[in-house]
Design a protein around this motif. Structure first.
Motif, PDB file in Angstrom:
ATOM      1  N   GLN A 176      84.630  44.645  42.523  1.00  0.00           N
ATOM      2  CA  GLN A 176      83.703  43.850  43.313  1.00  0.00           C
ATOM      3  C   GLN A 176      83.377  44.571  44.624  1.00  0.00           C
ATOM      4  OE1 GLN A 176      86.515  42.775  41.961  1.00  0.00           O
ATOM      5  NE2 GLN A 176      86.268  40.782  40.969  1.00  0.00           N
ATOM      6  N   GLY A 177      82.096  44.651  44.958  1.00  0.00           N
ATOM      7  CA  GLY A 177      81.670  45.309  46.182  1.00  0.00           C
ATOM      8  C   GLY A 177      81.505  46.807  46.060  1.00  0.00           C
ATOM      9  N   GLY A 211      73.027  39.527  43.894  1.00  0.00           N
ATOM     10  CA  GLY A 211      73.911  39.335  45.024  1.00  0.00           C
ATOM     11  C   GLY A 211      75.076  40.291  45.116  1.00  0.00           C
ATOM     12  N   HIS A 212      75.075  41.370  44.316  1.00  0.00           N
ATOM     13  CA  HIS A 212      76.164  42.352  44.427  1.00  0.00           C
ATOM     14  C   HIS A 212      76.148  42.941  45.839  1.00  0.00           C
ATOM     15  CE1 HIS A 212      79.122  45.253  42.986  1.00  0.00           C
ATOM     16  NE2 HIS A 212      78.476  46.156  43.698  1.00  0.00           N
ATOM     17  N   PRO A 213      77.293  42.942  46.529  1.00  0.00           N
ATOM     18  CA  PRO A 213      77.293  43.291  47.954  1.00  0.00           C
ATOM     19  C   PRO A 213      77.331  44.779  48.278  1.00  0.00           C
ATOM     20  CG  PRO A 213      79.479  42.580  47.286  1.00  0.00           C
ATOM     21  CD  PRO A 213      78.590  42.398  46.085  1.00  0.00           C
ATOM     22  N   GLY A 214      77.624  45.641  47.309  1.00  0.00           N
ATOM     23  CA  GLY A 214      77.704  47.065  47.606  1.00  0.00           C
ATOM     24  C   GLY A 214      76.332  47.688  47.789  1.00  0.00           C
ATOM     25  N   THR A 215      76.339  48.940  48.215  1.00  0.00           N
ATOM     26  CA  THR A 215      75.090  49.700  48.304  1.00  0.00           C
ATOM     27  C   THR A 215      74.624  50.069  46.897  1.00  0.00           C
ATOM     28  OG1 THR A 215      75.595  50.583  50.485  1.00  0.00           O
ATOM     29  CG2 THR A 215      74.027  51.830  49.155  1.00  0.00           C
ATOM     30  N   PRO A 262      72.267  41.236  49.918  1.00  0.00           N
ATOM     31  CA  PRO A 262      73.457  41.367  50.772  1.00  0.00           C
ATOM     32  C   PRO A 262      73.838  42.812  51.073  1.00  0.00           C
ATOM     33  CG  PRO A 262      74.107  40.829  48.536  1.00  0.00           C
ATOM     34  CD  PRO A 262      72.605  40.768  48.569  1.00  0.00           C
ATOM     35  N   GLY A 263      73.392  43.754  50.224  1.00  0.00           N
ATOM     36  CA  GLY A 263      73.742  45.161  50.418  1.00  0.00           C
ATOM     37  C   GLY A 263      72.509  46.021  50.580  1.00  0.00           C
ATOM     38  N   ARG A 264      72.725  47.258  50.937  1.00  0.00           N
ATOM     39  CA  ARG A 264      71.629  48.196  51.100  1.00  0.00           C
ATOM     40  C   ARG A 264      71.115  48.645  49.735  1.00  0.00           C
ATOM     41  NH1 ARG A 264      71.857  54.365  53.621  1.00  0.00           N
ATOM     42  NH2 ARG A 264      69.617  54.609  53.913  1.00  0.00           N
ATOM     43  N   ASP A 304      79.969  50.464  45.348  1.00  0.00           N
ATOM     44  CA  ASP A 304      78.627  51.032  45.436  1.00  0.00           C
ATOM     45  C   ASP A 304      78.161  51.425  44.032  1.00  0.00           C
ATOM     46  OD1 ASP A 304      78.632  50.781  48.215  1.00  0.00           O
ATOM     47  OD2 ASP A 304      79.542  52.756  48.482  1.00  0.00           O
ATOM     48  N   ALA A 315      71.953  44.004  42.285  1.00  0.00           N
ATOM     49  CA  ALA A 315      71.700  43.803  43.718  1.00  0.00           C
ATOM     50  C   ALA A 315      70.929  42.502  43.940  1.00  0.00           C
ATOM     51  CB  ALA A 315      70.923  44.988  44.276  1.00  0.00           C
TER      52      ALA A 315
END
Length: 258
Positions: free
Chosen positions: A75-76, A96-100, A200-202, A78, A93
């Motif tokens: 989880q999280g 809602g996946h939080p990683g880049t 949430p992520g880049r 990249d 993404a």
């Protein structure tokens, strides 16, 4: 899902495209593993992973990837994707996946006409490569053979390593999920977007200026649907920047996810 893990540092997950496998990342793997803990997967029904039980669509493959990330405790992490895999990581993404997320030449942003051209051309390419499988070992050893076989995918296919090309093209016959996933790309829904401020992520989208599979004009559509994403162009690159421009592609991935 079969995967390989190499290197050390901040984890990074690589997701290949249609008919491919984790071997597609070999040209940039040394550069990535020098700085990162790299996990490269074989999607269900590709490479060494068994097919899904049930339909193999872009949606179900993305669901399987999401379950894999959760099951392995990633989880999280990249994410980096190529082609169909690029579309899949964009979808994660959006969910809602939080990683880049780094998406290299994603599908799903074509017009009706472009989708028709994609369907006809890729279906013909798959049929041709399957028909000449016995000759692939010989053809891929020559610059002329690599050029004829991969002109649609690479800006300079004669420069590609013969083993990389042979492995990639053998996947057209060896991947039990290819036909169904291809049909999903041709006939299924387009990639949904994410409203400004909702990610949430880049997100970074990379595109080869000489891409003949997902033409560069589609980048504008991708940016409209993902207005928070930044766009990076690869000169002298076709559909796979990590093949045609391995050093710049690796640098984009490492810089974007640092």
């Amino acid at each position: 899902m079969h995967f390989e893990r190499h290197g050390s540092g901040k984890p990074l997950l690589l997701v290949h495209g249609l008919g491919s496998s984790l071997r597609t990342w070999d040209p940039i793997m040394p550069a990535l593993t020098a700085e990162r803990d790299v996990i490269a997967v074989d999607l269900p029904g590709f490479g060494r992973s068994s097919p899904l039980v049930g339909p193999a669509t872009v949606g179900t493959l993305t669901d399987a990837l999401e379950r894999f990330i959760e099951a392995e405790g990633f989880q999280g992490i990249d994410l980096v994707g190529s082609s169909m895999g690029a579309r899949m990581v964009l979808e994660l993404a959006r969910r809602g996946h939080p990683g880049t997320t780094v998406s290299l030449d994603p599908g799903g942003f074509w017009s009706d006409r472009q989708r028709l051209v994609f369907g006809v051309s890729i279906t013909a390419s798959v049929a041709l490569v399957r028909a000449i499988q016995p000759a692939l070992s010989f053809l891929t050893r020559t610059a002329a053979g690599r050029t004829a076989l991969l002109a649609q995918f690479s800006a300079h296919p004669w420069k590609l390593h013969p083993h990389l090309v042979l492995t990639e093209l053998r996947g057209y016959s060896a991947s039990p999920s290819l036909d169904e996933a291809l049909r999903s790309l041709i006939e299924g829904p387009l990639q949904q977007g994410a409203a400004r401020g909702s990610l949430p992520g880049r997100v970074v989208i990379g595109w080869g200026r000489q891409d003949r599979v997902t033409p560069a004009s589609q980048a504008a559509t991708a940016q409209r649907r993902f207005p928070d994403a930044s766009l990076h162009w690869f000169d002298a690159s076709g559909h796979f920047p990590h093949w045609d421009q391995p050093a710049p592609a690796a640098r984009l991935i490492l810089d974007s996810t640092s």
